[in-house]
Design a protein around this motif. Sequence first.
Motif, PDB file in Angstrom:
ATOM      1  N   HIS A 138      -0.394   3.912  -4.888  1.00 44.26           N
ATOM      2  CA  HIS A 138      -1.490   4.107  -5.000  1.00 44.26           C
ATOM      3  C   HIS A 138      -1.305   5.711  -4.772  1.00 44.26           C
ATOM      4  O   HIS A 138      -1.412   6.623  -3.563  1.00 44.26           O
ATOM      5  N   ARG A 148      -0.480  -9.327  -4.868  1.00 41.37           N
ATOM      6  CA  ARG A 148      -0.125 -10.336  -6.460  1.00 41.37           C
ATOM      7  C   ARG A 148       0.701 -10.890  -5.710  1.00 41.37           C
ATOM      8  O   ARG A 148       1.172 -10.919  -5.255  1.00 41.37           O
ATOM      9  N   CYS A 202       0.879  -1.276  -0.374  1.00 44.62           N
ATOM     10  CA  CYS A 202      -0.240   0.030   0.098  1.00 44.62           C
ATOM     11  C   CYS A 202       0.808   1.091  -0.186  1.00 44.62           C
ATOM     12  O   CYS A 202       2.353   1.553   0.708  1.00 44.62           O
ATOM     13  N   GLU A 223      -2.397  -4.065  -1.814  1.00 46.12           N
ATOM     14  CA  GLU A 223      -2.874  -4.901  -3.060  1.00 46.12           C
ATOM     15  C   GLU A 223      -2.294  -6.245  -2.978  1.00 46.12           C
ATOM     16  O   GLU A 223      -0.608  -5.801  -2.464  1.00 46.12           O
ATOM     17  N   GLU A 241      -7.484   3.272 -10.688  1.00 46.82           N
ATOM     18  CA  GLU A 241      -8.218   2.681  -9.638  1.00 46.82           C
ATOM     19  C   GLU A 241      -8.106   3.359  -8.234  1.00 46.82           C
ATOM     20  O   GLU A 241      -9.714   2.812  -7.945  1.00 46.82           O
TER      21      GLU A 241
END
Length: 342
Positions: free
Chosen positions: A163, A218, A141, A216, A169
């Motif tokens: 971000h 991944r 983040c 987020e 997004e």
Amino acid sequence: MAMQKSRMTRVIQTKFLVWNFLRHGGNVVSKYLQEQLHALFEQVDPNEVPELVSELQGVGGYFKRFKGGALVDWIKPADPPRTLDLEARATLAFLAADKRVSALRESEQCGATASVALLQSLDPQAPFFTTQDLALTVAHCGDTHVLLCGAGSARAYPMTEAHHADTREEQARLRRMGQGIVTDSFGEARYMGALANTRGFGDTKYKYFGMTPEPEIRTRRLKGRTWSSLILLSDGITSVLSDEEIVDLARQAPSPQRAAENVMSFAETIGLSDNATVIVIPLAARLSLPSWAWPSNALDLINTVELLDGRDPDGKECDTELWMSPVELPDFGKLIQILRKV
């Protein structure tokens, strides 16, 4: 493993956890994360989820409709209790850490962003740095950055995206809050005229308007000798160097430490103006070689050699060959001893 600035790492059986924090407005939040986040990754309890989600909903505003995100399946008790998967564990650790730092008075005015990488060997007999079957999970983040460096092709594969308030997004996530984005005198987008990052820890006075510690997540399975290293960076580096340039500079070095130094030194040469961190983690493709040395045609293989040659802002000669390190053997024994002591 190589570092610029002090960062903590931890080995858990065949797992390796490494993280990079970037503070703003003070060091209270980042200091807490440095000391406690690794423990939360290990110790979080799924029974905490209902209360944590309820408290976030109580913030109101953006969180009034919060359904739990990656933790939605753990809000209602189950019999038998469900085990946390990695995405849920990372999310719970981030939210739990933010809850604790938000209780500190200083967190209203300061915060931190974070990228956490978990490397897990899928071969129980091999550690993460020699296995040819590796699971990489990144929880992120903010605007710190995690980058995979490919072997052979000099490929750069980003595992994170910043971000920022003007990314598609984040704009979509925050649109319903009705707050505007302002461009400052440096040309950077600021949410509500103040926030460069719209995800992170702390900054409690902006929680109502959508500042969130939700990471987020991944994941990627790294098989064979496709990848040579994992690089963690702060935005001070990524604001002046592209992913491809970072990978090329790192791959020229004979060791992880020299790789980090190469990236840091070049960034300073072309005008680094922000705090900077570079962490280089060697992976199987690099460690399978007798050294980090490049072949005799190395300069022909570098993807950004022409770009790098012309990036000295003072007009001084800036030759890529100056950044090529002499051939020397990395001390694998020392690396293993360091990891055993962590």
